[in-house]
Design a protein around this motif. Structure first.
Motif, mmCIF file in Angstrom:
data_model
loop_
_atom_site.group_PDB
_atom_site.id
_atom_site.type_symbol
_atom_site.label_atom_id
_atom_site.label_comp_id
_atom_site.label_asym_id
_atom_site.label_seq_id
_atom_site.Cartn_x
_atom_site.Cartn_y
_atom_site.Cartn_z
ATOM 1 N N TRP A 156 38.069 22.728 16.026
ATOM 2 C CA TRP A 156 38.296 23.632 17.146
ATOM 3 C C TRP A 156 37.387 23.242 18.306
ATOM 4 O O TRP A 156 36.263 22.769 18.102
ATOM 5 C CB TRP A 156 38.004 25.081 16.749
ATOM 6 N N ARG A 157 37.880 23.468 19.508
ATOM 7 C CA ARG A 157 37.066 23.303 20.714
ATOM 8 C C ARG A 157 36.721 24.700 21.212
ATOM 9 O O ARG A 157 37.609 25.466 21.606
ATOM 10 C CB ARG A 157 37.826 22.506 21.769
ATOM 11 N N VAL A 158 35.456 25.034 21.192
ATOM 12 C CA VAL A 158 34.980 26.381 21.516
ATOM 13 C C VAL A 158 34.255 26.351 22.866
ATOM 14 O O VAL A 158 33.450 25.448 23.123
ATOM 15 C CB VAL A 158 34.026 26.906 20.425
ATOM 16 N N ARG A 159 34.553 27.339 23.719
ATOM 17 C CA ARG A 159 33.865 27.469 25.011
ATOM 18 C C ARG A 159 33.064 28.766 25.025
ATOM 19 O O ARG A 159 33.572 29.824 24.646
ATOM 20 C CB ARG A 159 34.871 27.449 26.165
ATOM 21 N N ILE A 160 31.795 28.646 25.426
ATOM 22 C CA ILE A 160 30.926 29.825 25.515
ATOM 23 C C ILE A 160 31.224 30.554 26.834
ATOM 24 O O ILE A 160 30.890 30.063 27.918
ATOM 25 C CB ILE A 160 29.440 29.435 25.457
ATOM 26 N N ARG A 161 31.849 31.700 26.740
ATOM 27 C CA ARG A 161 32.199 32.467 27.942
ATOM 28 C C ARG A 161 30.934 33.023 28.596
ATOM 29 O O ARG A 161 29.924 33.261 27.921
ATOM 30 C CB ARG A 161 33.125 33.617 27.577
ATOM 31 N N PRO A 162 30.981 33.291 29.910
ATOM 32 C CA PRO A 162 29.817 33.891 30.591
ATOM 33 C C PRO A 162 29.406 35.231 29.995
ATOM 34 O O PRO A 162 28.247 35.641 30.107
ATOM 35 C CB PRO A 162 30.296 34.046 32.035
ATOM 36 N N SER A 163 30.371 35.920 29.365
ATOM 37 C CA SER A 163 30.076 37.232 28.771
ATOM 38 C C SER A 163 29.663 37.143 27.306
ATOM 39 O O SER A 163 29.393 38.165 26.669
ATOM 40 C CB SER A 163 31.321 38.122 28.874
ATOM 41 N N SER A 164 29.587 35.948 26.760
ATOM 42 C CA SER A 164 29.340 35.768 25.334
ATOM 43 C C SER A 164 27.928 36.195 24.949
ATOM 44 O O SER A 164 26.957 35.919 25.670
ATOM 45 C CB SER A 164 29.558 34.311 24.939
ATOM 46 N N SER A 165 27.827 36.832 23.799
ATOM 47 C CA SER A 165 26.505 37.238 23.283
ATOM 48 C C SER A 165 25.771 36.057 22.655
ATOM 49 O O SER A 165 24.616 36.190 22.233
ATOM 50 C CB SER A 165 26.676 38.352 22.239
ATOM 51 N N ALA A 166 26.431 34.903 22.588
ATOM 52 C CA ALA A 166 25.786 33.702 22.030
ATOM 53 C C ALA A 166 24.843 33.042 23.036
ATOM 54 O O ALA A 166 24.004 32.223 22.656
ATOM 55 C CB ALA A 166 26.848 32.681 21.596
ATOM 56 N N ILE A 167 24.970 33.404 24.309
ATOM 57 C CA ILE A 167 24.157 32.781 25.351
ATOM 58 C C ILE A 167 22.677 33.086 25.103
ATOM 59 O O ILE A 167 22.292 34.235 24.885
ATOM 60 C CB ILE A 167 24.570 33.279 26.754
ATOM 61 N N GLY A 168 21.872 32.025 25.103
ATOM 62 C CA GLY A 168 20.431 32.178 24.898
ATOM 63 C C GLY A 168 20.012 32.177 23.446
ATOM 64 O O GLY A 168 18.817 32.121 23.140
ATOM 65 N N LYS A 169 20.964 32.216 22.537
ATOM 66 C CA LYS A 169 20.636 32.198 21.108
ATOM 67 C C LYS A 169 20.635 30.750 20.597
ATOM 68 O O LYS A 169 21.372 29.892 21.078
ATOM 69 C CB LYS A 169 21.636 33.023 20.307
ATOM 70 N N THR A 170 19.817 30.506 19.600
ATOM 71 C CA THR A 170 19.795 29.184 18.975
ATOM 72 C C THR A 170 20.805 29.144 17.829
ATOM 73 O O THR A 170 21.245 30.189 17.323
ATOM 74 C CB THR A 170 18.404 28.840 18.423
ATOM 75 N N ILE A 171 21.161 27.933 17.429
ATOM 76 C CA ILE A 171 22.092 27.772 16.304
ATOM 77 C C ILE A 171 21.501 28.389 15.049
ATOM 78 O O ILE A 171 22.211 28.997 14.238
ATOM 79 C CB ILE A 171 22.393 26.276 16.096
ATOM 80 N N LYS A 172 20.193 28.269 14.894
ATOM 81 C CA LYS A 172 19.530 28.819 13.710
ATOM 82 C C LYS A 172 19.595 30.338 13.704
ATOM 83 O O LYS A 172 19.838 30.967 12.662
ATOM 84 C CB LYS A 172 18.076 28.344 13.678
ATOM 85 N N GLN A 173 19.388 30.940 14.867
ATOM 86 C CA GLN A 173 19.434 32.403 14.961
ATOM 87 C C GLN A 173 20.826 32.936 14.655
ATOM 88 O O GLN A 173 20.980 33.982 14.021
ATOM 89 C CB GLN A 173 19.002 32.849 16.368
ATOM 90 N N MET A 174 21.849 32.221 15.086
ATOM 91 C CA MET A 174 23.216 32.680 14.882
ATOM 92 C C MET A 174 23.688 32.460 13.455
ATOM 93 O O MET A 174 24.651 33.085 13.005
ATOM 94 C CB MET A 174 24.148 31.938 15.854
ATOM 95 N N GLN A 175 23.014 31.556 12.719
ATOM 96 C CA GLN A 175 23.357 31.265 11.314
ATOM 97 C C GLN A 175 24.847 30.937 11.160
ATOM 98 O O GLN A 175 25.511 31.413 10.243
ATOM 99 C CB GLN A 175 22.985 32.449 10.422
ATOM 100 N N LEU A 176 25.331 30.081 12.081
ATOM 101 C CA LEU A 176 26.759 29.755 12.070
ATOM 102 C C LEU A 176 27.170 29.036 10.794
ATOM 103 O O LEU A 176 28.253 29.266 10.263
ATOM 104 C CB LEU A 176 27.097 28.896 13.295
ATOM 105 N N GLY A 177 26.310 28.140 10.309
ATOM 106 C CA GLY A 177 26.671 27.409 9.104
ATOM 107 C C GLY A 177 26.418 28.199 7.851
ATOM 108 O O GLY A 177 27.303 28.354 7.007
ATOM 109 N N SER A 178 25.215 28.740 7.713
ATOM 110 C CA SER A 178 24.824 29.396 6.468
ATOM 111 C C SER A 178 25.546 30.713 6.223
ATOM 112 O O SER A 178 25.873 31.049 5.090
ATOM 113 C CB SER A 178 23.311 29.619 6.452
ATOM 114 N N LYS A 179 25.804 31.495 7.296
ATOM 115 C CA LYS A 179 26.416 32.808 7.120
ATOM 116 C C LYS A 179 27.904 32.859 7.462
ATOM 117 O O LYS A 179 28.660 33.602 6.856
ATOM 118 C CB LYS A 179 25.673 33.840 7.984
ATOM 119 N N MET A 180 28.301 32.042 8.443
ATOM 120 C CA MET A 180 29.687 32.119 8.907
ATOM 121 C C MET A 180 30.532 30.913 8.478
ATOM 122 O O MET A 180 31.747 30.942 8.615
ATOM 123 C CB MET A 180 29.723 32.262 10.434
#
Length: 620
Positions: free
Chosen positions: A226-250
């Motif tokens: 998938w090609r994902v775009r971070i929207r200006p309204s996204s809550s992911a802005i300013g977060k690190t990959i580690k904080q989001m736990q995209l691999g381990s949790k999602m």
């Protein structure tokens, strides 16, 4: 002098017999000269301080950097494209392409880089690879005659002239004879030589496109890129990959991050030098910003959870083929491979998630197979025999392959790492470094050795190759043979042996036309090159030819050029050069195959050299 000749005779016999490794023979010869008192300790080890040794070591690094940045693979792919599914055209392009590459990098590196591409191309064209591989090896040898640095024998010959106080050859001066020989090689192989080669079945080497296809089929990766775009309204802005736990949790694997760039000039885009390059192996502490784009791998359910939780936009990549993988998943730095959990692995029974795991290896787990079936989910308890598809830096994959007892690597990642086949920013740096090297050779402000070391240093600083890879790139067999045989040349000169042999040649041929002397040098050197290292042959013959030509009152240049050319004519045996040996198994050749195709080519080289060399470099 008698002791020197006895050691020389034994050395040649051992070289020819092949029962002892050539580098060991060279060391034995060097030590024998020292222990019998022929040479002092300083003279014994003079080969290791010779500038030509440094020059050749540097050229191995430069050639490996070109290969690692994808230049050789890119050229190989271009050759296949230009062949337009015509085997005859492919043969011609192979010879020309191999010759051009070997003019600037080692013959061995050229053949090693192009051989897998050529075998894969032969299979696609439904022609036998055995019709292509001996021409590849012969073309690499011929291409070495295009430049000073094309082959060690050229360097040895030139160095002998410098030490003898005579005018040496220019960087491209070898091409005066090399280009006609290359043209005749193309004509001979295209219309006659390939007919003498067998139509053997050869072991099919897996190229990178096929490897990718097999991986896609085995792990069903085509299900979710998938090609994902971070929207200006996204809550992911300013977060690190580690904080989001995209691999381990999602269970969302971030493959690449393409930073948002407001302005990028067209020129910079074309050459790939943007202000912010894609992050091809994102650090876990990497923060995400508005309008950043991500290439991720996961199932549809997981991408939907990612969209809902962080308010991002996502588009499925429908065309997931080899080109997509090479563009987004692989690079000259990042690769993928399959690892099997070893029986005594310390990871057996451990719980892992998709995404990064382990501080030791810095790997990204993309999928897992157990009993040849894809295991779904984002969490796994590893078992013996599990097959993991991982993504990591090529050097980390190589380190696991060499050192790890935890995993077994399937395939040859070191070879595949050179086959990505796209020109990157590092590729551009390596091209510019090569232009610098050639310019310095022609301009001549520095010695050849200093120029090559500077070029290698530029490539290391530019990230084209690291220091560990540089050390591995050096063919130490060649270095040891050269360093071990240089003292023999010193001994022949010190004891008068070189003068004695030269005087004998003068007595035999001195009253004849100088062309007979030229022909004698060519035939003797060519014969020795068939049965022993051509580098060692050049080291032995150079002082003899130099002394003889000067004593006869001739210019040394035509005779030294004949020496350089004839030392590169090891066409008759599979062990004359490393490249002949390399293609033997891949092409399933017999000893006689080299004799059949190489004898006529050797005759062509002999006749052309005898005619053209005196015309280009007169005797007086």
């Amino acid at each position: 002098m008698t002791i020197t000749f006895i050691i020389l005779g034994i050395t040649i016999i051992l070289f020819v017999s092949g029962k002892i490794r050539p580098d060991i023979v060279a060391i034995m010869s060097m030590m024998a000269l020292s222990m019998t008192g022929v040479l002092t300790t300083k003279e014994t080890f003079s080969g290791f301080s010779n500038s030509s040794i440094i020059l050749i070591a540097g050229l191995f690094i430069v050639g490996e950097a070109m290969s690692r940045t994808g230049l050789t693979s890119w050229l190989g792919n271009k050759i296949i494209t230009l062949s337009k599914n015509n085997s005859n055209r492919l043969l011609v392009l192979i010879i020309v392409g191999s010759a051009v590459l070997s003019a600037f990098m080692s013959n061995t590196g050229t053949v090693a880089s192009l051989m897998p591409v050529i075998i894969a191309a032969a299979w696609r064209l439904k022609t036998s690879a055995s019709k292509m591989l001996i021409p590849l090896s012969f073309a690499a040898a011929t291409g070495g005659l295009l430049t000073l640095t094309g082959t060690p024998t050229n360097i040895v010959t030139n160095q002998a002239m410098i030490e003898g106080g005579v005018q040496e050859f220019g960087f491209f001066e070898f091409a005066y004879i090399g280009v006609p020989l290359l043209v005749l090689t193309v004509i001979y192989m295209r219309y006659f030589g390939q007919k003498l080669l067998p139509n053997n079945e050869s072991r099919k080497l897996e190229d990178i496109d096929e490897s990718i296809q097999n991986i896609e089929d085995s792990y069903q990766l085509y299900e979710g890129f998938w090609r994902v775009r971070i929207r200006p309204s996204s809550s992911a802005i300013g977060k690190t990959i580690k904080q989001m736990q995209l691999g381990s949790k999602m269970g969302v694997n971030i493959i690449k991050i393409i930073p948002h760039e407001k302005k990028t000039t067209t020129i910079l885009k074309k050459v790939g030098l943007k202000k912010s390059d894609p992050d091809e192996f994102p650090d876990l502490e990497r923060e995400l910003h508005a309008q950043d784009e991500l290439i991720v791998n996961c199932s549809e359910n997981r991408i939907n959870r990612f969209i809902q939780k962080y308010d991002v936009a996502a588009t499925k990549q429908e065309e997931v083929d080899g080109n997509f993988m090479k563009e987004n998943v692989l690079s000259d730095e990042i690769g993928i491979c399959e690892m099997i959990v070893a029986p005594k692995s310390s990871y057996k029974g451990k719980h892992i998630n998709t995404g990064r795991f382990g501080d030791k290896y810095n790997l990204q787990v993309m999928a897992l197979n157990r009993h040849n079936k894809r295991i779904r989910g984002r969490e796994f308890d590893l078992k013996e025999g599990d097959s993991l598809l991982v993504r990591a830096k090529w050097e980390d994959i190589k380190a696991i392959q060499e050192e790890s007892r935890d995993f077994l690597i399937i395939g040859s990642p070191e070879e595949l790492s050179k086959e990505v086949g796209k020109i990157t920013r590092k590729g551009i740096i390596s091209i510019l470094a090569m232009v610098f090297m050639v310019t310095m050779f022609i301009w001549g402000p520095f010695s050849s050795a200093i120029t090559v070391i500077l070029t290698a240093f530029i490539m290391v600083l530019g990230g084209c190759i690291n220091m560990n890879q540089s050390y591995r790139a050096i063919n130490w067999n060649v270095i040891i043979i050269m360093a071990g045989m240089i003292p023999m040349g010193v001994a022949l000169q010190k004891t008068g042996g070189a003068k004695y042999i030269a005087d004998s040649m003068i007595t035999l041929l001195g009253d004849m036309h100088p062309t007979y002397f030229l022909a004698g040098i060519f035939l003797i050197t060519s014969f020795l090159s068939q049965v022993m290292s051509n580098t060692a042959t050049a080291i032995l013959m150079a002082p003899i030819v130099l002394v003889a030509s000067i004593q006869l009152g001739y210019s040394p240049q035509p005779f030294m050029m004949a020496l350089a050319v004839s030392a590169s004519t090891a066409f008759l045996t599979p062990f004359g050069t490393p490249t002949n040996t390399m293609v033997m198994n891949a092409g399933n050749y017999k000893f006689t195959d080299y004799m059949k195709s190489g004898s006529i080519l050797l005759l062509i080289f002999f006749i052309v050299s005898i005619v053209l060399i005196p015309m280009i470099w007169p005797y007086h």
